[in-house]
Design a protein around this motif. Sequence first.
Motif, short mmCIF file in Angstrom:
data_model
loop_
_atom_site.label_atom_id
_atom_site.label_comp_id
_atom_site.label_asym_id
_atom_site.label_seq_id
_atom_site.Cartn_x
_atom_site.Cartn_y
_atom_site.Cartn_z
N TRP A 36 0.86 -1.19 0.00
CA TRP A 36 0.00 0.00 0.00
C TRP A 36 0.89 1.23 0.00
CZ3 TRP A 36 -5.11 -0.06 -0.77
CH2 TRP A 36 -5.81 -1.24 -0.51
N TYR A 37 0.59 2.16 -0.88
CA TYR A 37 1.21 3.47 -0.91
C TYR A 37 0.11 4.49 -0.65
CZ TYR A 37 5.64 1.96 -3.05
OH TYR A 37 6.87 1.39 -3.30
N ARG A 38 0.53 5.72 -0.34
CA ARG A 38 -0.43 6.80 -0.22
C ARG A 38 0.19 8.10 -0.74
NH1 ARG A 38 -0.82 7.46 6.39
NH2 ARG A 38 1.26 8.39 6.71
N GLU A 46 4.15 7.89 -0.96
CA GLU A 46 5.00 7.24 0.02
C GLU A 46 4.52 5.82 0.32
OE1 GLU A 46 5.01 9.11 3.87
OE2 GLU A 46 2.83 9.06 4.05
N LEU A 47 5.47 4.97 0.65
CA LEU A 47 5.18 3.59 0.99
C LEU A 47 4.58 3.53 2.39
CD1 LEU A 47 5.41 0.56 0.28
CD2 LEU A 47 7.71 0.63 1.25
N VAL A 48 3.49 2.81 2.53
CA VAL A 48 2.83 2.66 3.82
C VAL A 48 3.16 1.30 4.44
CG1 VAL A 48 0.59 2.54 5.00
CG2 VAL A 48 0.94 4.18 3.13
N ALA A 49 2.96 0.23 3.67
CA ALA A 49 3.19 -1.12 4.20
C ALA A 49 3.37 -2.10 3.05
CB ALA A 49 2.03 -1.56 5.08
N THR A 50 4.15 -3.15 3.32
CA THR A 50 4.35 -4.21 2.33
C THR A 50 4.10 -5.56 2.97
OG1 THR A 50 6.69 -4.49 2.82
CG2 THR A 50 6.12 -2.87 1.13
N ILE A 51 3.75 -6.53 2.13
CA ILE A 51 3.56 -7.90 2.60
C ILE A 51 3.96 -8.84 1.48
CG2 ILE A 51 1.11 -7.95 1.92
CD1 ILE A 51 0.69 -9.71 4.48
N ASN A 58 6.28 -5.16 6.44
CA ASN A 58 7.06 -3.99 6.81
C ASN A 58 6.14 -2.78 6.79
OD1 ASN A 58 10.05 -4.37 7.27
ND2 ASN A 58 9.78 -5.52 5.39
N TYR A 59 6.42 -1.82 7.67
CA TYR A 59 5.59 -0.64 7.79
C TYR A 59 6.42 0.64 7.82
CZ TYR A 59 2.01 -3.97 9.30
OH TYR A 59 1.12 -5.02 9.37
N ALA A 60 5.83 1.70 7.34
CA ALA A 60 6.43 3.01 7.53
C ALA A 60 6.36 3.35 9.01
CB ALA A 60 5.67 4.05 6.71
N ASP A 61 7.36 4.07 9.48
CA ASP A 61 7.39 4.43 10.91
C ASP A 61 6.13 5.18 11.33
OD1 ASP A 61 10.98 5.09 11.08
OD2 ASP A 61 9.84 3.23 11.26
N SER A 62 5.60 5.97 10.42
CA SER A 62 4.45 6.81 10.75
C SER A 62 3.17 6.02 11.02
CB SER A 62 4.20 7.81 9.63
OG SER A 62 3.94 7.14 8.41
N VAL A 63 3.13 4.75 10.60
CA VAL A 63 1.91 3.97 10.79
C VAL A 63 2.10 2.74 11.67
CG1 VAL A 63 1.12 4.72 8.51
CG2 VAL A 63 2.17 2.46 8.76
N LYS A 64 3.34 2.49 12.10
CA LYS A 64 3.60 1.33 12.95
C LYS A 64 2.76 1.37 14.21
CE LYS A 64 8.31 0.13 11.58
NZ LYS A 64 9.75 0.16 11.96
N GLY A 65 2.16 0.23 14.54
CA GLY A 65 1.33 0.16 15.73
C GLY A 65 -0.10 0.59 15.51
N ARG A 66 -0.38 1.21 14.37
CA ARG A 66 -1.74 1.67 14.07
C ARG A 66 -2.35 0.93 12.87
NH1 ARG A 66 -2.65 6.70 12.41
NH2 ARG A 66 -0.59 6.96 11.42
N ALA A 91 -5.19 10.95 2.54
CA ALA A 91 -4.45 10.75 1.29
C ALA A 91 -5.26 9.84 0.38
CB ALA A 91 -3.09 10.10 1.56
N VAL A 92 -4.81 9.72 -0.85
CA VAL A 92 -5.30 8.67 -1.73
C VAL A 92 -4.40 7.47 -1.52
CG1 VAL A 92 -5.77 7.96 -4.09
CG2 VAL A 92 -6.17 10.33 -3.39
N TYR A 93 -4.99 6.35 -1.24
CA TYR A 93 -4.24 5.11 -0.98
C TYR A 93 -4.29 4.21 -2.21
CZ TYR A 93 -3.74 6.27 3.93
OH TYR A 93 -3.38 6.88 5.12
N TYR A 94 -3.10 3.71 -2.56
CA TYR A 94 -2.95 2.90 -3.76
C TYR A 94 -2.40 1.52 -3.43
CZ TYR A 94 -3.20 7.35 -6.27
OH TYR A 94 -3.58 8.58 -6.77
N CYS A 95 -2.94 0.53 -4.06
CA CYS A 95 -2.42 -0.83 -4.01
C CYS A 95 -1.36 -0.97 -5.10
CB CYS A 95 -3.57 -1.79 -4.25
SG CYS A 95 -3.17 -3.54 -4.10
N TYR A 96 -0.30 -1.72 -4.81
CA TYR A 96 0.83 -1.81 -5.74
C TYR A 96 1.40 -3.21 -5.73
CZ TYR A 96 5.70 -1.45 -7.22
OH TYR A 96 6.90 -1.67 -7.84
#
Length: 117
Positions: A36-38, A46-51, A58-66, A91-96
């Motif tokens: 997920w990007y936003r 920016e990258l939000v999270a990957t799986i 993996n998560y961006a620091d800004s969203v870790k724990g949330r 933001a607009v959230y995009y799947c990648y």
Amino acid sequence: QVQLVESGGGLVQAGGSLRLSCAASGSIFSINAMAWYRQAPGKQRELVATITRSGSTNYADSVKGRFTISRDNVKNTISLQMNSLKPEDTAVYYCYTRSLRTWDEYWGQGTQVTVSS
């Protein structure tokens, strides 16, 4: 070719939750990691999270724990559970994803998430 379709965006108050989903179709065998990007207005994407297919995340620091990213390899979907949302998450959230065979990149159409204060 891989097609990605997101759903689940919307308007929520700060502190609330939303769940985004992304359904993948087409050449699913050629992909491993999904993400997920936003992109907020006036800012870079920016990258939000990957799986990965095996479930490593993996998560961006800004969203870790949330935020929590998850994946269903049978249904070919990924999800992003977003809790304790903040106005800065707007933001607009995009799947990648990317094909491991051709290295082509694929993006969904995006889904708007708006967090009001």
